[in-house]
Design an enzyme around this catalytic site. Structure first.
Site: not given
Length: 169
Positions: A11-12, A33, A35, A123, A126-127
């Protein structure tokens, strides 16, 4: 000076580094995500700082491939470096924009005096960027970018991302 690359599955938002890179959307106002996790765990201080950026220099949002820093709020890091990755498209090579996210984030980290920086796999959620290619672009760009950052830690959310990044590490 050589930048040491490390890889971790986790976990960042828990990374004990000077700066955490956020795979933000252009609004800078939170999302899903990485963000969403950074905004939730970091608390309202991050959103307030992002709103201040939108009210001043980034009224139309942060352009893809650029980076900007805010407080890290309640995260263990001191700063969050927000960068907007490109949406993957099979008919258009946007890898230069993805590489720019990593280069610009390191440039901002240097300006802040950050010695340690944690990156997510920008990215690749979801990107839609394919994880193997995203890992290739990330690792190659960080290795080739002159920086004062002494350690770049790629913090990967799942086993597939961890395996893809370590294959290039």
């Amino acid at each position: 000076m050589t930048t040491h690359l490390t890889f971790a599955r986790g976990d960042i938002t828990e990374a004990p580094v000077d700066a955490v890179v956020n795979a933000a959307n252009s609004s800078l106002l939170g999302g899903g995500g990485v963000d969403g996790a950074i905004h939730r765990k970091g608390g309202p201080e991050i959103l307030a700082a992002c709103r201040a950026l939108r009210a001043s220099h980034h009224g139309r949002g942060l352009p893809t491939g650029q980076a900007v820093a805010t407080t890290a709020g309640r995260l263990p890091a001191r700063w969050v470096i927000h960068t907007v990755g490109p949406v993957w498209h099979p008919a258009e090579d946007r890898s230069a924009l993805l590489a720019s996210c990593y280069r610009e984030s390191l440039r901002v980290a240097d300006a802040l005096g950050a010695a340690t920086v944690a990156f997510p796999a920008i990215s690749t959620g979801v990107y839609g960027w394919p994880i193997d290619d995203g890992a290739r672009v990330a690792v190659h760009t960080v290795r080739e970018t002159p920086t004062s950052v002494t350690e770049v830690r790629f913090v990967l959310f799942d086993d597939a991302a961890y395996e893809a990044f370590t294959a290039f590490g």
